[in-house]
Structure formats: structure tokens, C-alpha cells
Design a protein around this motif. Structure first.
Motif, PDB file in Angstrom:
ATOM      1  N   PRO A   7       0.837  -1.204   0.000  1.00  0.00           N
ATOM      2  CA  PRO A   7       0.000   0.000   0.000  1.00  0.00           C
ATOM      3  C   PRO A   7       0.866   1.245   0.000  1.00  0.00           C
ATOM      4  N   LEU A   8       0.441   2.256  -0.735  1.00  0.00           N
ATOM      5  CA  LEU A   8       1.169   3.515  -0.749  1.00  0.00           C
ATOM      6  C   LEU A   8       0.973   4.207   0.589  1.00  0.00           C
ATOM      7  N   PRO A   9       1.947   5.007   1.041  1.00  0.00           N
ATOM      8  CA  PRO A   9       1.813   5.621   2.365  1.00  0.00           C
ATOM      9  C   PRO A   9       0.590   6.561   2.426  1.00  0.00           C
ATOM     10  N   ARG A  10      -0.215   6.356   3.430  1.00  0.00           N
ATOM     11  CA  ARG A  10      -1.354   7.240   3.682  1.00  0.00           C
ATOM     12  C   ARG A  10      -1.578   7.226   5.191  1.00  0.00           C
ATOM     13  N   LYS A  11      -2.282   8.256   5.710  1.00  0.00           N
ATOM     14  CA  LYS A  11      -2.381   8.381   7.163  1.00  0.00           C
ATOM     15  C   LYS A  11      -3.039   7.178   7.814  1.00  0.00           C
ATOM     16  N   ASP A  12      -4.252   6.817   7.331  1.00  0.00           N
ATOM     17  CA  ASP A  12      -4.862   5.606   7.878  1.00  0.00           C
ATOM     18  C   ASP A  12      -4.441   4.424   7.011  1.00  0.00           C
ATOM     19  N   ASN A  13      -4.749   3.247   7.443  1.00  0.00           N
ATOM     20  CA  ASN A  13      -4.330   2.087   6.668  1.00  0.00           C
ATOM     21  C   ASN A  13      -5.489   1.377   5.968  1.00  0.00           C
ATOM     22  N   ALA A  14      -6.628   2.084   5.859  1.00  0.00           N
ATOM     23  CA  ALA A  14      -7.787   1.508   5.168  1.00  0.00           C
ATOM     24  C   ALA A  14      -7.455   1.314   3.684  1.00  0.00           C
ATOM     25  N   PRO A  15      -8.103   0.348   3.021  1.00  0.00           N
ATOM     26  CA  PRO A  15      -7.847   0.158   1.594  1.00  0.00           C
ATOM     27  C   PRO A  15      -8.200   1.433   0.822  1.00  0.00           C
ATOM     28  N   ALA A  16      -7.405   1.706  -0.233  1.00  0.00           N
ATOM     29  CA  ALA A  16      -7.661   2.905  -1.023  1.00  0.00           C
ATOM     30  C   ALA A  16      -9.029   2.813  -1.683  1.00  0.00           C
ATOM     31  N   SER A  17      -9.655   3.959  -1.823  1.00  0.00           N
ATOM     32  CA  SER A  17     -11.006   3.989  -2.374  1.00  0.00           C
ATOM     33  C   SER A  17     -11.162   5.213  -3.265  1.00  0.00           C
ATOM     34  N   LEU A  18     -12.055   5.116  -4.235  1.00  0.00           N
ATOM     35  CA  LEU A  18     -12.371   6.279  -5.063  1.00  0.00           C
ATOM     36  C   LEU A  18     -13.417   7.154  -4.373  1.00  0.00           C
ATOM     37  N   GLU A  19     -13.976   6.670  -3.268  1.00  0.00           N
ATOM     38  CA  GLU A  19     -15.087   7.378  -2.621  1.00  0.00           C
ATOM     39  C   GLU A  19     -14.769   8.840  -2.267  1.00  0.00           C
ATOM     40  N   PRO A  20     -13.608   9.123  -1.657  1.00  0.00           N
ATOM     41  CA  PRO A  20     -13.334  10.530  -1.330  1.00  0.00           C
ATOM     42  C   PRO A  20     -13.359  11.430  -2.575  1.00  0.00           C
ATOM     43  N   MET A  21     -12.817  10.929  -3.681  1.00  0.00           N
ATOM     44  CA  MET A  21     -12.829  11.682  -4.940  1.00  0.00           C
ATOM     45  C   MET A  21     -14.262  11.878  -5.440  1.00  0.00           C
ATOM     46  N   LEU A  22     -15.056  10.812  -5.344  1.00  0.00           N
ATOM     47  CA  LEU A  22     -16.454  10.909  -5.773  1.00  0.00           C
ATOM     48  C   LEU A  22     -17.210  11.924  -4.914  1.00  0.00           C
ATOM     49  N   GLY A  23     -16.929  11.904  -3.604  1.00  0.00           N
ATOM     50  CA  GLY A  23     -17.576  12.855  -2.707  1.00  0.00           C
ATOM     51  C   GLY A  23     -17.145  14.289  -2.994  1.00  0.00           C
ATOM     52  N   LEU A  24     -15.843  14.459  -3.162  1.00  0.00           N
ATOM     53  CA  LEU A  24     -15.267  15.786  -3.421  1.00  0.00           C
ATOM     54  C   LEU A  24     -15.885  16.446  -4.642  1.00  0.00           C
ATOM     55  N   THR A  25     -16.152  15.627  -5.677  1.00  0.00           N
ATOM     56  CA  THR A  25     -16.567  16.180  -6.971  1.00  0.00           C
ATOM     57  C   THR A  25     -18.055  15.973  -7.254  1.00  0.00           C
ATOM     58  N   ALA A  26     -18.803  15.452  -6.272  1.00  0.00           N
ATOM     59  CA  ALA A  26     -20.203  15.062  -6.536  1.00  0.00           C
ATOM     60  C   ALA A  26     -21.029  16.227  -7.083  1.00  0.00           C
ATOM     61  N   GLN A  27     -20.924  17.367  -6.400  1.00  0.00           N
ATOM     62  CA  GLN A  27     -21.739  18.511  -6.813  1.00  0.00           C
ATOM     63  C   GLN A  27     -21.325  19.013  -8.201  1.00  0.00           C
ATOM     64  N   GLY A  28     -20.024  19.132  -8.389  1.00  0.00           N
ATOM     65  CA  GLY A  28     -19.516  19.567  -9.688  1.00  0.00           C
ATOM     66  C   GLY A  28     -19.888  18.599 -10.798  1.00  0.00           C
ATOM     67  N   MET A  29     -19.845  17.296 -10.488  1.00  0.00           N
ATOM     68  CA  MET A  29     -20.170  16.304 -11.527  1.00  0.00           C
ATOM     69  C   MET A  29     -21.644  16.392 -11.921  1.00  0.00           C
ATOM     70  N   ASN A  30     -22.509  16.789 -10.975  1.00  0.00           N
ATOM     71  CA  ASN A  30     -23.907  17.017 -11.361  1.00  0.00           C
ATOM     72  C   ASN A  30     -24.001  18.099 -12.428  1.00  0.00           C
TER      73      ASN A  30
END
Lengths: 339, 339
Positions: A7-30
């Protein structure tokens, strides 16, 4: 996740997910989805019918999402990027339509490819329409700098597609040549999509360059993983015909590595297969077994991790926060796809 | 020239010729040809090979010539139009490459079509490259007004191509629908090619509009004559497969007129033929005979003369001189072609 994936270094050790990106851009993507729908319309009913088949066909719209995420990263508050993200998606869609004709594909994203339903002529011409419409959108935006970036990327994509066609069925294609092809056919649009966010926000050259490098390296990683999945015996269904690359004689990295590391007998098999003389299901199974025995899928993924890490490091000049973390996770996710 | 061709008014009574236009633009076309050669280059050898096959394949380069003639007409002294004329020719070449794939053509300008020599995939992808390169050239020019005109024309061309595909094999296509198709697929680029000359020369809106109308009407006339020649028993060899339109079930004006004027029996023949059930040489001969018996080629040419005359009259706001006379003769020539 198998043990060999670091896994690439990240603060938590949860599996990487596209969810944060989807959340970040949800309004704009609409907003972008509204522009996409509005601007694929035409008085010629076949155009929205065919474009809609592909555009509403379940793609992730990763490329326009990069423009939106980049805009969040640099704190852009306007709306110019909605049209430009649409232009990016239209260029990508046009390329997919033409690719499926060129490759004679039957499936795209798990559905019948547009050329199967509407025919090759319609796919070619509607691709041309979307491409022209993309340019109209950029011209409406009115920035020559943006136009230069996106028209340059378009020409490089087209060159990369021709280069890939030239390398098809050529067993002696090198890893360097393969990288050159995917930098052109895939990474150039990722780079441009991210970069234009910095341009509309009037960022510094350094920030513009950093977003370009993020997109470019992410694009290379993304394509490497795509090419790995086509030979990955563990991979989830990809939504494209399994073994397409193999049967089309495409020289992707798993094949390049397995061929380089293979015995004389194995090399003879690869020569015959890439030339188009071994296309049965048993041949494909044999190819997957050879690739597995030389760790060529795992090593293709390792190469992808290298580029994903470079993408992540390119973001280091930006302050940490929701946007940067989402983009880091997107890069990590791009290499864990298919597990 | 047959007796039914009414010459358009001109000072002398010599047959119309393209020679004055060729002379007027000779020097400029040398410059344009250099730009064409330089900008179709690429590190991927297949690109200049395929593009060169078509570009050096004996086309008249009428569209870039319109840009140059327009520039002469308005007394433009700069060189910006050389790149723009190249962009126009690249858009046209890209369209031809894709058209030949869409139509499954064997011949183009009397030579084997690019898709026959290089294959459909290469023709599609090199078309995309030329199209992208055209946009790069326009972006280099840097005028948003020019970009708007040419990107708008590109989208209209693509819509017209899809519209034509939709109308194919549809016997109930009207003359109005046919005109709409050719205005889009052919006349829009003629209009844009002529109009950009006025834009680079910073002419008045009236002059810009006049050049647009000249190009647009000339484009319609040009396409009408092209479509007439495909059924003209007297026509000189066209350099494309004779009867292509007939076998592809294209609803061009000669067919629309012959069908409208035909007996029930003749209409039954046309329905079967356009549906693709009458494609032999004898069927083509019968079609040509029916079209002849209803004067449908002569009347298609008469329609073309109407548009050519409108093109000529659009030039009336410009002072008489070498440039205007060359452009008048080019319009007259466009309708006398093939005799």
C-alpha cells in the motif's frame, strides 16, 4: 488485497477507495453531467441516441472528475471548468467510439459496444461530432491557453493511437515503446484534464505543472493496470471481452515482460500468438499461465505503483486537505483496481 | 457545352474555367502546400504515409483556394491565412478519410482509396490526427473568432454526415432534407473557408457575410453537380467508382427527382434499388436511363446554376477586378464540370 501489493503511504491504513474523490466532486459532476446531456443533443436523433448509449453506459467519468478535483485543490470558485470537463469527456468518448471500431470490439463497459448496435459508420461519424463539439465548448470558454493544452493533447492522443496500431502484432515492441504509446493515447488527456483546472484558476506555472504531472502519471498507472487486468486470472470481470488484447495482438506490458523472461519454447508461442495464430480459449489460458509464471501481471502492477507514487508526490506542493487526500486515494485506488 | 446549359453572365463569352482562380492563388497555394507538407509530419511514419497518399493524390484543393481567393478579393497582405487554409484542407482530408471508411469506397480521385491500401483502422485514426492538427493550426493563429467559425463548421459537417447516414436507403427523403444535408456536409466548410479570409483581413461584417454566402452557395452548387455526375451518362470519368451513390442507396437529387416524376412501376424499381435489392450493372444502366428520361441530371444541374448565381451575386459588394472575376468564373466552372 494479496500480500504482494504494497500500500502507498497514507495516514490511515484503510484500503484505497475512489469514494473521497467521488464525494469531493459530486456537486460539480452534477453540473458537468447536465452540460454533457445538453451538449450531446442534436436535431439528428441518431447523435444523442448513440452518444447517450456510451455516455450513460456506466463509465466513471474519471477524466472530467480530475478537472473538478484539480479545481477543488486550487480553490477555484468559478464554473468555467464545467464546460471544459465536458470537452474532456467528449474527446474521451469520441476516442472510445473510434477505438471500438478499430478493434472490432463487441463489448464496452459490460454492454454491447456502440458499433455493434448502431454500426461502424454511425460510431465513426458520431465520434467526429463529439470531437467537434468538444472544440466548440473550448472555444466558448475562450482561453487560448486552454485551447492550446487540449488541442495539443488531442493531436498526441491521435498519434498514440496510430502508434499503437503500428505496434500491433509486433513481438519486438519494447517496454519503452509501449510506455510511449500509453503516455500518448491515455496519459496526455489525464494530464490536460488536470492541468486546465490550474489554468482557469490562474495558478502559478509550478502549480499548473504539478497538476499536469499528477494527471500524466496517474494516466500511465491507470493504463498499466488496465493492461494487467486483461491477463489477471484473479481479476474481477472488467466489462470488456476477456482476452481482447491477446486476440488483437496488442503488445502490452504483461506480454512484453513474459516474452522477455520466457524460454525459447515460450517465445515461439508468443510469436505465434501475437501474430494471430493462437487465438483459442486454450491459447488464452496458456498465455495467462505463462504471464503468471513470470510474475508479469504483478510486475506490471508494480510499475503502475511507481507511476501512482509519482502522481502522489507531484501533489506535495499543495497544502494538505480534503482535495489532496481524495486525489492521493484516487491514485492509490487506480493501482488496486481489479483485486 | 450542351444547348440546355445557360451560361452565367460574364463579360466575354468564353467557357468558364478554373484557370483564373488557379492563377490568382498560385503563389499562395505554394505557401499553403509547404504548410500542408510540414504539418502532416509525425514521428509515427504511418501518419505522413497515409495523409500523403490522399493529400498528394491530385485533389484540386478548392477549399484552401477559397481562403486565398477571398484574401485577394479583400486585399489582405499578411500570411495568417496560409495556416488557416491548411487547417481547412486538413478538416476536409479527415472527412474524406472517414467517408471512405463509412462508404466502403474502393477509389478516391481515380486511385485506390486510403482505406484499401492502409486499412480502415489507419484511415480512421489518421483522420482523427489530421482533425486534431487542424485545430492546433487554428489555435496557433490565435483568433477566437476564426476558431468559432471553423469549430462551428466542423460540428455542422459531422452532423451533416450523420444526417446523410440516417437518410441512406430512405426513398422518402425530400429535396429539402437533401439540401439540408449538403448544406451541412459540404457547404459549411466552403462558407467557413471563404469567411475566414474576411476575418483575418478585419473586414466589415457585410463583407464577411458576403464571402460566407459566396462559399456557402458555391458549396451547394458544387455538391449538386457532384451528385449529378454520378448519374450523367455523358460525364467524363469522375475518379470515383461510377454508380457508388446508387449502390450505397444515397438519396441524391437526381434520384429524388426521378422518383417524384416516375410512374408506379418506376417507383417500385427505385424503392427496391435504394433498399439495396438492385445493384447490378444492368440496374445502374436502368437507373441512369430513368433519370435521363425525366431530365433529372439536367434539372439537378439547373438547381446548381441557381446556387452558383447566388454565389456570384453575393460578390457584388466587392469592386470588380481580377480576384472577383476569378471567383465568378470558379462558380460558373463549378456547374459546367463534367461536360
Amino acid at each position: 488485497m494479496p500480500a504482494d501489493v504494497i500500500p502507498l503511504p497514507r495516514k490511515d491504513n484503510a484500503p484505497a477507495s475512489l469514494e473521497p474523490m467521488l464525494g469531493l466532486t459530486a456537486q460539480g459532476m452534477n453540473a458537468v453531467n447536465s452540460v454533457i446531456l445538453a451538449r450531446m443533443q442534436s436535431d439528428i436523433p441518431l447523435i444523442p441516441a448513440l452518444a447517450g448509449h456510451l455516455i450513460s453506459g456506466g463509465g466513471k467519468r474519471l477524466r472530467p472528475m480530475l478537472t473538478l478535483a484539480g479545481a477543488e485543490l486550487v480553490g477555484y470558485n468559478g464554473t468555467r471548468h464545467h464546460k471544459l470537463a465536458t470537452a474532456v469527456e467528449f474527446i474521451h468518448t469520441a476516442t472510445l467510439l473510434h477505438d471500438d471500431v478499430v478493434d472490432g470490439s463487441d463489448l464496452r463497459r459490460g454492454k454491447a459496444a456502440a458499433n455493434i448496435i448502431f454500426g461502424n459508420p454511425a460510431s465513426i461519424l458520431v465520434g467526429d461530432f463529439l470531437f467537434s463539439r468538444a472544440f466548440e465548448l473550448m472555444v466558448e470558454d475562450g482561453s487560448l491557453k486552454v485551447l492550446k493544452i487540449l488541442s495539443g493533447a488531442s493531436a498526441i492522443i491521435a498519434e498514440g493511437e496510430v502508434d499503437q496500431l503500428t505496434a500491433q502484432r509486433k513481438i519486438d515492441t519494447s517496454e519503452e515503446h509501449y510506455l510511449q504509446i500509453i503516455r500518448a493515447k491515455t496519459a496526455a488527456l489525464f494530464a490536460a484534464a488536470a492541468r486546465v483546472a490550474a489554468v482557469v484558476a490562474e495558478c502559478s506555472d509550478e502549480q499548473e505543472q504539478a497538476l499536469d504531472e499528477y494527471g500524466r502519471n496517474l494516466g500511465v498507472a491507470f493504463q498499466l493496470v488496465d493492461d494487467a487486468i486483461d491477463y489477471d486470472s484473479d481479476a474481477a470481470a472488467m466489462g470488456k471481452d476477456r482476452g481482447d488484447d491477446f486476440r488483437e495482438g496488442k503488445m502490452t506490458l504483461p506480454v512484453i515482460l513474459a516474452y522477455a523472461r520466457g524460454s525459447e519454447e515460450e517465445r515461439a508461442f508468443w510469436k505465434a500468438a501475437i501474430a494471430g495464430h493462437r487465438t483459442s480459449d486454450a491459447d488464452l489460458d496458456h498465455a495467462i499461465a505463462l504471464i503468471g509464471s513470470h510474475n508479469a501481471v504483478a510486475d506490471t502492477r508494480a510499475r503502475a505503483r511507481h507511476f501512482a507514487q509519482r502522481a502522489i508526490d507531484a501533489l506535495s506542493i499543495f497544502p494538505d486537505g480534503k482535495a489532496r487526500q481524495a486525489m492521493v486515494q484516487a491514485a492509490e485506488f487506480s493501482v488496486s483496481r481489479g483485486y
